[in-house]
Design a protein around this motif. Sequence first.
Motif, PDB file in Angstrom:
ATOM      1  N   GLU A 164      14.425 -41.239  -6.344  1.00  0.00           N
ATOM      2  CA  GLU A 164      15.758 -41.736  -6.026  1.00  0.00           C
ATOM      3  C   GLU A 164      15.881 -43.197  -6.451  1.00  0.00           C
ATOM      4  O   GLU A 164      14.892 -43.924  -6.540  1.00  0.00           O
ATOM      5  CB  GLU A 164      16.026 -41.581  -4.530  1.00  0.00           C
ATOM      6  N   ARG A 165      17.110 -43.612  -6.706  1.00  0.00           N
ATOM      7  CA  ARG A 165      17.395 -44.985  -7.083  1.00  0.00           C
ATOM      8  C   ARG A 165      16.897 -45.939  -5.998  1.00  0.00           C
ATOM      9  O   ARG A 165      17.084 -45.655  -4.829  1.00  0.00           O
ATOM     10  CB  ARG A 165      18.915 -45.139  -7.262  1.00  0.00           C
ATOM     11  N   PRO A 166      16.258 -47.069  -6.357  1.00  0.00           N
ATOM     12  CA  PRO A 166      16.062 -47.638  -7.693  1.00  0.00           C
ATOM     13  C   PRO A 166      14.641 -47.490  -8.228  1.00  0.00           C
ATOM     14  O   PRO A 166      14.193 -48.341  -9.002  1.00  0.00           O
ATOM     15  CB  PRO A 166      16.379 -49.111  -7.435  1.00  0.00           C
ATOM     16  N   PHE A 167      13.903 -46.442  -7.824  1.00  0.00           N
ATOM     17  CA  PHE A 167      12.522 -46.308  -8.289  1.00  0.00           C
ATOM     18  C   PHE A 167      12.476 -46.204  -9.810  1.00  0.00           C
ATOM     19  O   PHE A 167      13.367 -45.607 -10.432  1.00  0.00           O
ATOM     20  CB  PHE A 167      11.862 -45.096  -7.638  1.00  0.00           C
ATOM     21  N   PRO A 168      11.443 -46.776 -10.442  1.00  0.00           N
ATOM     22  CA  PRO A 168      11.383 -46.846 -11.907  1.00  0.00           C
ATOM     23  C   PRO A 168      11.076 -45.498 -12.539  1.00  0.00           C
ATOM     24  O   PRO A 168      10.424 -44.646 -11.928  1.00  0.00           O
ATOM     25  CB  PRO A 168      10.256 -47.854 -12.155  1.00  0.00           C
ATOM     26  N   MET A 169      11.522 -45.331 -13.782  1.00  0.00           N
ATOM     27  CA  MET A 169      11.438 -44.019 -14.441  1.00  0.00           C
ATOM     28  C   MET A 169      10.920 -44.097 -15.880  1.00  0.00           C
ATOM     29  O   MET A 169      10.951 -43.094 -16.590  1.00  0.00           O
ATOM     30  CB  MET A 169      12.839 -43.385 -14.469  1.00  0.00           C
ATOM     31  N   ARG A 170      10.509 -45.265 -16.331  1.00  0.00           N
ATOM     32  CA  ARG A 170      10.259 -45.438 -17.763  1.00  0.00           C
ATOM     33  C   ARG A 170       9.279 -44.420 -18.325  1.00  0.00           C
ATOM     34  O   ARG A 170       9.457 -43.894 -19.419  1.00  0.00           O
ATOM     35  CB  ARG A 170       9.771 -46.856 -18.047  1.00  0.00           C
ATOM     36  N   VAL A 171       8.192 -44.117 -17.625  1.00  0.00           N
ATOM     37  CA  VAL A 171       7.196 -43.169 -18.128  1.00  0.00           C
ATOM     38  C   VAL A 171       7.334 -41.854 -17.357  1.00  0.00           C
ATOM     39  O   VAL A 171       6.391 -41.334 -16.780  1.00  0.00           O
ATOM     40  CB  VAL A 171       5.772 -43.756 -18.035  1.00  0.00           C
ATOM     41  N   TRP A 172       8.543 -41.335 -17.376  1.00  0.00           N
ATOM     42  CA  TRP A 172       8.915 -40.152 -16.613  1.00  0.00           C
ATOM     43  C   TRP A 172       8.159 -38.893 -17.021  1.00  0.00           C
ATOM     44  O   TRP A 172       8.048 -37.936 -16.262  1.00  0.00           O
ATOM     45  CB  TRP A 172      10.409 -39.885 -16.815  1.00  0.00           C
ATOM     46  N   MET A 173       7.612 -38.864 -18.254  1.00  0.00           N
ATOM     47  CA  MET A 173       7.154 -37.607 -18.835  1.00  0.00           C
ATOM     48  C   MET A 173       5.709 -37.226 -18.510  1.00  0.00           C
ATOM     49  O   MET A 173       5.292 -36.109 -18.794  1.00  0.00           O
ATOM     50  CB  MET A 173       7.335 -37.657 -20.353  1.00  0.00           C
TER      51      MET A 173
END
Length: 499
Positions: free
Chosen positions: A332-341
């Motif tokens: 959920e916002r605002p947790f980071p997502m850059r390396v989501w994969m």
Amino acid sequence: MNARETNQHTVDPVTVEIIRNGLLAVTEEMKTNLTRTAYNLIIYEALDFTVGLFTPEGDTVSIGLGLPMFIRGMSETVKAKIRHFGLENIHPGDILITNDAYITGSHLNHFTFTMPVFHEGRIVAFTCCMAHWLDVGGTLGQVTTDIFSEGIQIPIVKYRRAGVVSQDLVDIIAMNVRLPERALGDLRAQITAITTGERRFLELVQRYGADAVHGSIAQIMDQSEAVARQNTLSISDGVYEAESYMDDDGVDVGRRIPIRVKVIKQGDEMTIDLSDVSRQVRGFYNSGFTTGIACAQVAFKCLTTPTDYPVNDGSFRPLKVVMPMGTVISAERPFPMRVWMTFPMTVIDTIFKALAPAIPDRAIAGHHADLVFPNIHGISPEDGRLFIVGIGPLGGGCGAKSREDGVSVTVCINDGDTHNSPTEQLEAKYPVLVERYAIRADSGGAGTYRGGLGAEMVVQALSPFAVTTRIDRMHCKPWGLEGGHEAAGNGIAIRRKGE
């Protein structure tokens, strides 16, 4: 119409098969036109994108094979756009855009464009393209700890309204990225993809009629559902559980991240319970809820309808996914997502691991489960301009099966159809020299059938640049099944002055 409902117009089987292949042809041409016009290697060489056709309700009709994880993210993004505007406020010539990570399920680099397809004054379908922009602003390098540091965020808005492009939006995007000519070039390429889809889908409707096309789509989905249910029946009823771990979240280094799954199989239906997957983490390895659902759907499709095309929502009707919000795959916002994969790939592996006792002939041991995709950036010595590029994905070993060795040097499950960046392209465009790119000897886990072998790449810097990497499964290595040994872990090293 909802493709799941019984259609009043019965379509003969020959027409259904013609339209089935027509839908596949539409999404393949969308892919082709995107790769021909994109500006960045990650799209036109690595193929980090997916295109698709969707019903007026947003259900998946056909996805051009690309990233399996987009199997849910694209559909839910289309549905979110429909909810946001309402069908009555979507008009011919509109194009809807967002890169909201908590809707797409992935990082801000994935911009999603959606276009309504109108026939005789009503929406008969949507076309969509989700593709990776190499630069979306935000910090370069380092571990991000919130979404705001990861780049520009575009809510659901209209990029084009009744055929008129929002120049204000274009200007905002251009000002917030480091390489605007490349970002806007990829933007235009995505528009090319979705307008191609609109044109070709309309040709199907005009040739066979809207009723025949919609009726065929309904039958195709029903057929996919029937195949999925039949193959689900072949799995013994029961409750199956497994766990695995990821190395860490990049912030609390060395603190392993648990991945626990439960699979409940009853009759021709399956429930995949992801309630015990780790809570969202401070580092940038989180992904959104659509990716959590996609983990279950990708595993389910691999087991029940692996060769059923086009990929459509009918295949997933026998599947129920249980997943609370606030996990590493439903952040959920605002947790980071850059390396989501990265984490989702191990979630899929763990689902296979859970089901291994029930279907040993179809289960697969753990795979490398990481893109091993370091990013580099610096100033080009040729023109003095900033460059940003990802090296890879390198590929790695897939787990062994009960009767054959694992596949060597292949891209991980999450990225499916993506390719590595050709050495010739990297060396021609960036200040690097690839000294070695080879199969990594003895890297697959030993057993009656060994795991697939990984890749090893040695790259020499020809000018100063920064390297950012986020490799996992260095310590929590790919596992074997039925007594098979674990494989070598992933790794990266920097060599300076021979050390």
